[in-house]
Motif scaffolding. Structure first.
Motif, PDB file in Angstrom:
ATOM      1  N   PRO A   1      -5.321 -11.166  -6.869  1.00 10.91           N
ATOM      2  CA  PRO A   1      -5.005  -9.891  -7.517  1.00 10.91           C
ATOM      3  C   PRO A   1      -4.028 -10.108  -8.677  1.00 10.91           C
ATOM      4  O   PRO A   1      -3.136 -10.953  -8.576  1.00 10.91           O
ATOM      5  CB  PRO A   1      -4.346  -9.071  -6.404  1.00 10.91           C
ATOM      6  N   GLU A   2      -4.197  -9.372  -9.746  1.00  7.95           N
ATOM      7  CA  GLU A   2      -3.457  -9.663 -10.977  1.00  7.95           C
ATOM      8  C   GLU A   2      -2.115  -8.925 -11.101  1.00  7.95           C
ATOM      9  O   GLU A   2      -1.338  -9.218 -11.994  1.00  7.95           O
ATOM     10  CB  GLU A   2      -4.317  -9.302 -12.191  1.00  7.95           C
ATOM     11  N   GLN A   3      -1.858  -7.981 -10.233  1.00  7.72           N
ATOM     12  CA  GLN A   3      -0.691  -7.112 -10.448  1.00  7.72           C
ATOM     13  C   GLN A   3       0.595  -7.699  -9.894  1.00  7.72           C
ATOM     14  O   GLN A   3       1.552  -6.990  -9.618  1.00  7.72           O
ATOM     15  CB  GLN A   3      -0.954  -5.731  -9.829  1.00  7.72           C
TER      16      GLN A   3
ATOM     17  N   ALA B   1       5.559  -0.703  -8.725  1.00  4.10           N
ATOM     18  CA  ALA B   1       5.675   0.054  -7.477  1.00  4.10           C
ATOM     19  C   ALA B   1       6.781  -0.519  -6.606  1.00  4.10           C
ATOM     20  O   ALA B   1       7.546   0.226  -5.992  1.00  4.10           O
ATOM     21  CB  ALA B   1       4.350   0.004  -6.716  1.00  4.10           C
TER      22      ALA B   1
ATOM     23  N   THR C   1       5.753   0.673 -14.476  1.00  2.00           N
ATOM     24  CA  THR C   1       4.487   0.235 -13.867  1.00  2.00           C
ATOM     25  C   THR C   1       4.707  -0.477 -12.540  1.00  2.00           C
ATOM     26  O   THR C   1       3.753  -0.873 -11.874  1.00  2.00           O
ATOM     27  CB  THR C   1       3.724  -0.725 -14.798  1.00  2.00           C
TER      28      THR C   1
ATOM     29  N   THR D   1       4.434   5.769  -5.225  1.00  4.06           N
ATOM     30  CA  THR D   1       4.869   5.762  -6.628  1.00  4.06           C
ATOM     31  C   THR D   1       3.729   6.018  -7.605  1.00  4.06           C
ATOM     32  O   THR D   1       3.978   6.356  -8.767  1.00  4.06           O
ATOM     33  CB  THR D   1       5.495   4.399  -7.012  1.00  4.06           C
ATOM     34  N   GLY D   2       2.487   5.777  -7.173  1.00  2.40           N
ATOM     35  CA  GLY D   2       1.359   5.847  -8.095  1.00  2.40           C
ATOM     36  C   GLY D   2       1.358   4.724  -9.120  1.00  2.40           C
ATOM     37  O   GLY D   2       0.696   4.810 -10.150  1.00  2.40           O
ATOM     38  N   ARG D   3       2.093   3.645  -8.848  1.00  2.00           N
ATOM     39  CA  ARG D   3       2.196   2.509  -9.778  1.00  2.00           C
ATOM     40  C   ARG D   3       1.488   1.284  -9.194  1.00  2.00           C
ATOM     41  O   ARG D   3       1.453   1.118  -7.976  1.00  2.00           O
ATOM     42  CB  ARG D   3       3.674   2.155 -10.009  1.00  2.00           C
ATOM     43  N   PRO D   4       0.999   0.375 -10.061  1.00  8.96           N
ATOM     44  CA  PRO D   4       0.234  -0.770  -9.563  1.00  8.96           C
ATOM     45  C   PRO D   4       1.026  -2.053  -9.284  1.00  8.96           C
ATOM     46  O   PRO D   4       0.663  -2.827  -8.398  1.00  8.96           O
ATOM     47  CB  PRO D   4      -0.755  -1.041 -10.701  1.00  8.96           C
ATOM     48  N   ASN D   5       2.089  -2.329 -10.054  1.00  5.31           N
ATOM     49  CA  ASN D   5       2.617  -3.700 -10.111  1.00  5.31           C
ATOM     50  C   ASN D   5       3.639  -4.011  -9.031  1.00  5.31           C
ATOM     51  O   ASN D   5       4.321  -3.124  -8.507  1.00  5.31           O
ATOM     52  CB  ASN D   5       3.231  -3.974 -11.490  1.00  5.31           C
TER      53      ASN D   5
ATOM     54  N   LYS E   1       0.839  -1.211   0.000  1.00  9.09           N
ATOM     55  CA  LYS E   1       0.000   0.000   0.000  1.00  9.09           C
ATOM     56  C   LYS E   1       0.872   1.258   0.000  1.00  9.09           C
ATOM     57  O   LYS E   1       0.624   2.219  -0.737  1.00  9.09           O
ATOM     58  CB  LYS E   1      -0.937  -0.001   1.222  1.00  9.09           C
TER      59      LYS E   1
ATOM     60  N   ARG F   1       2.675   1.686  -3.381  1.00 13.63           N
ATOM     61  CA  ARG F   1       1.746   2.152  -4.421  1.00 13.63           C
ATOM     62  C   ARG F   1       1.390   3.617  -4.215  1.00 13.63           C
ATOM     63  O   ARG F   1       1.366   4.398  -5.180  1.00 13.63           O
ATOM     64  CB  ARG F   1       0.476   1.295  -4.420  1.00 13.63           C
TER      65      ARG F   1
END
Ligand SMILES: *Cc1c(COP(=O)(O)O)cnc(C)c1O
Length: 383
Positions: free
Chosen positions: A182-184, A224, A222, A145-149, A139, A142
């Motif tokens: 979760p897919e990331q 984090a 992409t 960084t504003g990134r999902p993976n 959390k 993310r």
């Protein structure tokens, strides 16, 4: 309190074949009342624990090689831990730190900020379990960084919650039937020397190349976080090939990826240093601790760079029992027990004693494939 009891002899003593009659009675009740989804390694019920010994309900003294699953690194019923928890029990057991505060929470954070590797400014957040802390590290990464993976590794274990299950490698028992996940989450090979297809000496270079490929294929911008255990615990006490952690650190730096060290199992003195990543000289942006941190009470932490830890909006992290006062008192007792360095030196002594006895087997016994680990975190692999 244990102080009223006679000390438990630190030796093995089998009064009844295991499991003894009283354990078998209690097991019958357990089987009737408790879900069968919880396994148990040894169907024996414990009456007391002290140091490295468990006393069962039939008077057997058994050696706790599992250390309460990597928790009782300072010994079961450690006197420093007991004294602080007993004092805290008389004062108060709960307020919820998000409602009204207490000094023990702050003191645990202060110790972790001061003792985890890295000379930069740090902040700490406390939680209750390792899985919860790993999730919170994601959390934080993310939010910062504003990134999902998230990049994780083969043989990794990060917990049993939905996100950490996805991060954990092994399907059976941890993930079987519990998806979708979760897919990331992306998984890279781990540079474990013994079975590296290209040979142990090439493990670091080839594993790092594989990481670069995964990042390039999915866009490094992409990601984090990358999350790794400095020595994989559940994966089989896998010590990464030399230079692998440092190489990952460099890749993370090159792409602005938050480097998260999961020291939940290997940390807090077990390997002869306070943190296992110290052996590799690699400093994480965020470090996750739990297990031995609370000396037997549920406590977990994320410690890291202030600019990451404070990137989350106020109120964004927390938990009812996060950093419970009794658990914080226990952790302060753990720190006290570790303070003079005797236990760290003892972990190193354990390694030399075990290696001296088991290393000859590598040559003399065909099925012994590897002896590995650091300090008191040692494994012998049969193949
Ligand atoms: C045990 C463990 C966890 C999960 O901790 P829990 O307290 O069981 O949630 C996470 N990471 C590692 C490396 C572990 O060994």
């Amino acid at each position: 309190m244990a102080s009223a009891l006679t000390p438990l002899l630190q030796s093995r003593h089998i009064a009844h074949p295991l499991p003894g009659p009283r354990s078998r009675e209690l097991q019958a009740v357990r089987d009737r009342e408790v879900t069968s989804a919880f396994g148990s390694a040894l169907p024996v019920f414990i009456d007391r624990a002290e140091g490295g010994i468990l006393l069962d309900v039939d008077g057997n003294r058994i050696i706790d090689f599992a250390s309460g699953i990597a928790v009782t690194s300072v010994g079961a019923s450690n006197p420093f831990v007991q004294a602080r928890v007993a004092a805290q029990l008389e004062q108060f057991t709960h307020t919820c730190f998000m409602v009204t505060e207490y000094e023990g929470f702050t003191e645990v954070c202060r110790w972790l900020n001061a003792h985890t590797p890295g000379t930069f400014d740090k902040r700490t957040a406390l939680f209750s379990t390792g899985a919860e802390a790993v999730e919170n590290a994601i959390k934080i990464a993310r939010a910062a960084t504003g990134r999902p993976n998230v990049l994780v590794f083969d043989e990794a274990y990060h917990g049993r919650s939905l996100l950490t299950m996805a991060m954990t490698a092994k399907v059976n028992p941890y993930k079987l039937g519990f998806g979708p996940f979760p897919e990331q989450i992306f998984r890279a090979p781990n540079a474990a020397p013994l079975r590296w297809p290209g040979g142990a000496e090439n493990a670091t270079v080839e594993a790092l190349a594989a990481v670069e490929t995964i990042l390039a294929d999915n866009g490094p911008e992409t990601f984090a976080a990358m999350v790794i255990e400095p020595i994989q615990g559940e994966g089989g006490f896998l010590v990464p090939a030399p230079g692998f952690l440092a190489g990952l650190r460099a890749i993370a730096d090159a792409h602005g990826i938050v480097f998260v060290m999961d020291e939940v199992q290997a940390g807090m003195g077990r390997t002869g240093t306070l943190f296992a990543s110290e052996h590799d000289g690699v400093v994480a942006d965020l470090m996750v601790t739990a297990k031995a941190l609370g000396g037997g009470l549920p406590l977990a932490a994320v410690t890291g760079r202030t600019e990451l830890m404070n990137a989350v909006h106020t109120g964004g992290l927390g938990g009812t029992y996060a950093g419970n006062p009794l658990a914080c008192a226990a952790a302060l007792g753990v720190f006290e027990a570790l303070e003079d360095g005797t236990l760290l030196a003892h972990a190193t002594t354990i390694e030399s004693v075990v290696r001296a006895r088991l290393e000859p087997l590598l040559d003399s016994v065909d099925v012994v494939a590897e002896l590995r680990g650091r300090g008191a975190m040692l494994a012998i692999e049969f193949a």
